[in-house]
Design a protein around this motif. Sequence first.
Motif, PDB file in Angstrom:
ATOM      1  N   ASN A 136       0.730  -6.353  -2.016  1.00  0.00           N
ATOM      2  CA  ASN A 136       1.023  -5.853  -0.679  1.00  0.00           C
ATOM      3  C   ASN A 136      -0.188  -5.991   0.229  1.00  0.00           C
ATOM      4  OD1 ASN A 136       3.724  -4.668  -1.359  1.00  0.00           O
ATOM      5  ND2 ASN A 136       2.467  -3.375  -2.683  1.00  0.00           N
ATOM      6  N   ILE A 137       0.021  -6.572   1.406  1.00  0.00           N
ATOM      7  CA  ILE A 137      -1.020  -6.706   2.416  1.00  0.00           C
ATOM      8  C   ILE A 137      -0.622  -5.841   3.606  1.00  0.00           C
ATOM      9  CG2 ILE A 137      -2.208  -8.284   3.989  1.00  0.00           C
ATOM     10  CD1 ILE A 137      -1.548 -10.534   1.990  1.00  0.00           C
ATOM     11  N   ILE A 138      -1.541  -4.993   4.046  1.00  0.00           N
ATOM     12  CA  ILE A 138      -1.255  -4.196   5.235  1.00  0.00           C
ATOM     13  C   ILE A 138      -2.433  -4.308   6.207  1.00  0.00           C
ATOM     14  CG2 ILE A 138       0.250  -2.598   4.005  1.00  0.00           C
ATOM     15  CD1 ILE A 138      -1.959  -0.513   4.176  1.00  0.00           C
ATOM     16  N   SER A 139      -2.102  -4.315   7.494  1.00  0.00           N
ATOM     17  CA  SER A 139      -3.108  -4.383   8.549  1.00  0.00           C
ATOM     18  C   SER A 139      -3.032  -3.177   9.473  1.00  0.00           C
ATOM     19  CB  SER A 139      -2.923  -5.666   9.368  1.00  0.00           C
ATOM     20  OG  SER A 139      -3.063  -6.804   8.543  1.00  0.00           O
ATOM     21  N   ASN A 140      -2.157  -2.250   9.134  1.00  0.00           N
ATOM     22  CA  ASN A 140      -2.053  -1.009   9.895  1.00  0.00           C
ATOM     23  C   ASN A 140      -1.239  -0.017   9.073  1.00  0.00           C
ATOM     24  OD1 ASN A 140      -2.285   0.662  12.346  1.00  0.00           O
ATOM     25  ND2 ASN A 140      -0.072   0.377  12.482  1.00  0.00           N
ATOM     26  N   GLY A 141      -1.656   1.246   9.100  1.00  0.00           N
ATOM     27  CA  GLY A 141      -0.876   2.277   8.436  1.00  0.00           C
ATOM     28  C   GLY A 141      -1.400   2.639   7.062  1.00  0.00           C
ATOM     29  N   LYS A 142      -0.499   3.181   6.254  1.00  0.00           N
ATOM     30  CA  LYS A 142      -0.892   3.774   4.980  1.00  0.00           C
ATOM     31  C   LYS A 142       0.103   3.378   3.891  1.00  0.00           C
ATOM     32  CE  LYS A 142      -2.112   8.393   3.167  1.00  0.00           C
ATOM     33  NZ  LYS A 142      -2.135   9.830   3.520  1.00  0.00           N
ATOM     34  N   LEU A 143      -0.428   3.145   2.692  1.00  0.00           N
ATOM     35  CA  LEU A 143       0.389   2.748   1.548  1.00  0.00           C
ATOM     36  C   LEU A 143      -0.050   3.542   0.333  1.00  0.00           C
ATOM     37  CD1 LEU A 143       2.483   0.686   0.364  1.00  0.00           C
ATOM     38  CD2 LEU A 143       0.521  -0.776  -0.168  1.00  0.00           C
ATOM     39  N   MET A 144       0.918   4.107  -0.384  1.00  0.00           N
ATOM     40  CA  MET A 144       0.636   4.866  -1.602  1.00  0.00           C
ATOM     41  C   MET A 144       1.494   4.325  -2.728  1.00  0.00           C
ATOM     42  SD  MET A 144       0.516   8.771  -0.115  1.00  0.00           S
ATOM     43  CE  MET A 144       2.141   8.600   0.658  1.00  0.00           C
ATOM     44  N   GLY A 145       1.005   4.478  -3.963  1.00  0.00           N
ATOM     45  CA  GLY A 145       1.798   4.017  -5.078  1.00  0.00           C
ATOM     46  C   GLY A 145       1.191   4.395  -6.408  1.00  0.00           C
ATOM     47  N   CYS A 146       1.907   4.012  -7.475  1.00  0.00           N
ATOM     48  CA  CYS A 146       1.481   4.303  -8.838  1.00  0.00           C
ATOM     49  C   CYS A 146       1.941   3.150  -9.724  1.00  0.00           C
ATOM     50  CB  CYS A 146       2.093   5.625  -9.289  1.00  0.00           C
ATOM     51  SG  CYS A 146       1.350   6.332 -10.762  1.00  0.00           S
ATOM     52  N   GLU A 147       1.108   2.764 -10.676  1.00  0.00           N
ATOM     53  CA  GLU A 147       1.425   1.670 -11.587  1.00  0.00           C
ATOM     54  C   GLU A 147       1.277   2.140 -13.024  1.00  0.00           C
ATOM     55  OE1 GLU A 147       2.492  -1.277 -10.726  1.00  0.00           O
ATOM     56  OE2 GLU A 147       2.106  -1.248  -8.561  1.00  0.00           O
ATOM     57  N   ASP A 148       2.206   1.707 -13.889  1.00  0.00           N
ATOM     58  CA  ASP A 148       2.123   2.053 -15.300  1.00  0.00           C
ATOM     59  C   ASP A 148       0.973   1.317 -15.990  1.00  0.00           C
ATOM     60  OD1 ASP A 148       4.248   3.799 -15.208  1.00  0.00           O
ATOM     61  OD2 ASP A 148       5.727   2.256 -15.670  1.00  0.00           O
ATOM     62  N   ARG A 149       0.661   0.105 -15.505  1.00  0.00           N
ATOM     63  CA  ARG A 149      -0.400  -0.697 -16.117  1.00  0.00           C
ATOM     64  C   ARG A 149      -1.743  -0.375 -15.476  1.00  0.00           C
ATOM     65  NH1 ARG A 149       1.122  -6.835 -15.696  1.00  0.00           N
ATOM     66  NH2 ARG A 149       1.278  -6.224 -13.518  1.00  0.00           N
ATOM     67  N   ASP A 150      -2.795  -0.395 -16.284  1.00  0.00           N
ATOM     68  CA  ASP A 150      -4.148  -0.154 -15.778  1.00  0.00           C
ATOM     69  C   ASP A 150      -4.791  -1.477 -15.359  1.00  0.00           C
ATOM     70  OD1 ASP A 150      -3.761   2.471 -16.382  1.00  0.00           O
ATOM     71  OD2 ASP A 150      -5.023   2.486 -18.161  1.00  0.00           O
ATOM     72  N   GLU A 151      -4.129  -2.184 -14.460  1.00  0.00           N
ATOM     73  CA  GLU A 151      -4.705  -3.430 -13.988  1.00  0.00           C
ATOM     74  C   GLU A 151      -4.144  -3.773 -12.621  1.00  0.00           C
ATOM     75  OE1 GLU A 151      -2.506  -7.237 -15.641  1.00  0.00           O
ATOM     76  OE2 GLU A 151      -3.096  -5.930 -17.317  1.00  0.00           O
ATOM     77  N   GLY A 152      -4.864  -4.629 -11.914  1.00  0.00           N
ATOM     78  CA  GLY A 152      -4.429  -5.042 -10.592  1.00  0.00           C
ATOM     79  C   GLY A 152      -5.579  -5.617  -9.793  1.00  0.00           C
ATOM     80  N   VAL A 153      -5.233  -6.192  -8.650  1.00  0.00           N
ATOM     81  CA  VAL A 153      -6.222  -6.756  -7.740  1.00  0.00           C
ATOM     82  C   VAL A 153      -6.158  -5.981  -6.425  1.00  0.00           C
ATOM     83  CG1 VAL A 153      -6.953  -8.812  -6.459  1.00  0.00           C
ATOM     84  CG2 VAL A 153      -6.070  -9.043  -8.781  1.00  0.00           C
ATOM     85  N   PHE A 154      -7.306  -5.505  -5.982  1.00  0.00           N
ATOM     86  CA  PHE A 154      -7.430  -4.749  -4.747  1.00  0.00           C
ATOM     87  C   PHE A 154      -8.494  -5.419  -3.890  1.00  0.00           C
ATOM     88  CE2 PHE A 154      -6.309  -2.036  -8.270  1.00  0.00           C
ATOM     89  CZ  PHE A 154      -5.230  -1.299  -7.800  1.00  0.00           C
ATOM     90  N   ALA A 155      -8.291  -5.433  -2.574  1.00  0.00           N
ATOM     91  CA  ALA A 155      -9.268  -6.124  -1.727  1.00  0.00           C
ATOM     92  C   ALA A 155      -9.268  -5.569  -0.315  1.00  0.00           C
ATOM     93  CB  ALA A 155      -8.980  -7.620  -1.694  1.00  0.00           C
ATOM     94  N   VAL A 156     -10.440  -5.671   0.313  1.00  0.00           N
ATOM     95  CA  VAL A 156     -10.632  -5.356   1.723  1.00  0.00           C
ATOM     96  C   VAL A 156     -11.208  -6.589   2.402  1.00  0.00           C
ATOM     97  CG1 VAL A 156     -11.993  -4.018   3.375  1.00  0.00           C
ATOM     98  CG2 VAL A 156     -10.943  -2.877   1.427  1.00  0.00           C
ATOM     99  N   ALA A 157     -10.638  -6.965   3.542  1.00  0.00           N
ATOM    100  CA  ALA A 157     -11.153  -8.082   4.343  1.00  0.00           C
ATOM    101  C   ALA A 157     -11.312  -7.602   5.777  1.00  0.00           C
ATOM    102  CB  ALA A 157     -10.204  -9.278   4.277  1.00  0.00           C
TER     103      ALA A 157
END
Length: 250
Positions: free
Chosen positions: A26-47
Amino acid sequence: MIEYVALVNKGLVHTTCDDSILVGHNIISNGKLMGCEDRDEGVFAVADGVGGLPFSELASREILRNIAECNARNKEEIINCVEKGNEKILSIRNQRKLFPNISSTLCIVALLEDEITTYNLGNSRAYRFRDGVLLQLTKDQTKVQQLYDMGLISESQMYTHPEKNIISGYVGCDEFDSKWIDVITHREKFRKKDLLMLCSDGVSDYISIDEVEDVLITDNELSIKADIILDKIYSNGAGDNISLILVNRL
């Protein structure tokens, strides 16, 4: 299991937002996003689109589009996607005859169970919070960081130096070299109850480490912690776009 909250806000000064963030796919450029994942992995980024120039938001969004499907387990794939993203930014610039220096910082955290790998270009940052202490995992690629490392200025002078906004690593460059990407697989593992924080300089320039630690150490829900950090940034002037990601390992 991990939970996360991410927000992007234009702040008090700018009329538009040049920042973008990536959480999972998920890419967002405005607002807020919340969530939960069963797996302990993922890619997170700030640009963070550099310079506040017209259309600079295109650079931050395009680079994240190119890494949105990357596998956290594959370093070579992530680096290749950054290179392709740089090429796409140059293509957009040339097709639209935009400013020659539309560009973006990039800070990526690839989380693989208890392993943290950071990929950094510029002055967006990644931190780990543990036992009340917020530790910066990335090192800024900036003129003032270079001056500080050479012993020419003090830490306090880094925040007031006239060249504090000059970055030395970014995407959106004709001479881009993947060697610019500072890739670190950190020896300290991501433990349960640890927290990761990614942010643009619109966060790190407007709230102190002590203030962030005071917020993160509370028992508040992750979403409330993000809101409190945002409120404090606004109280401190919010002179830039704000991007923040908090990731908690449950």
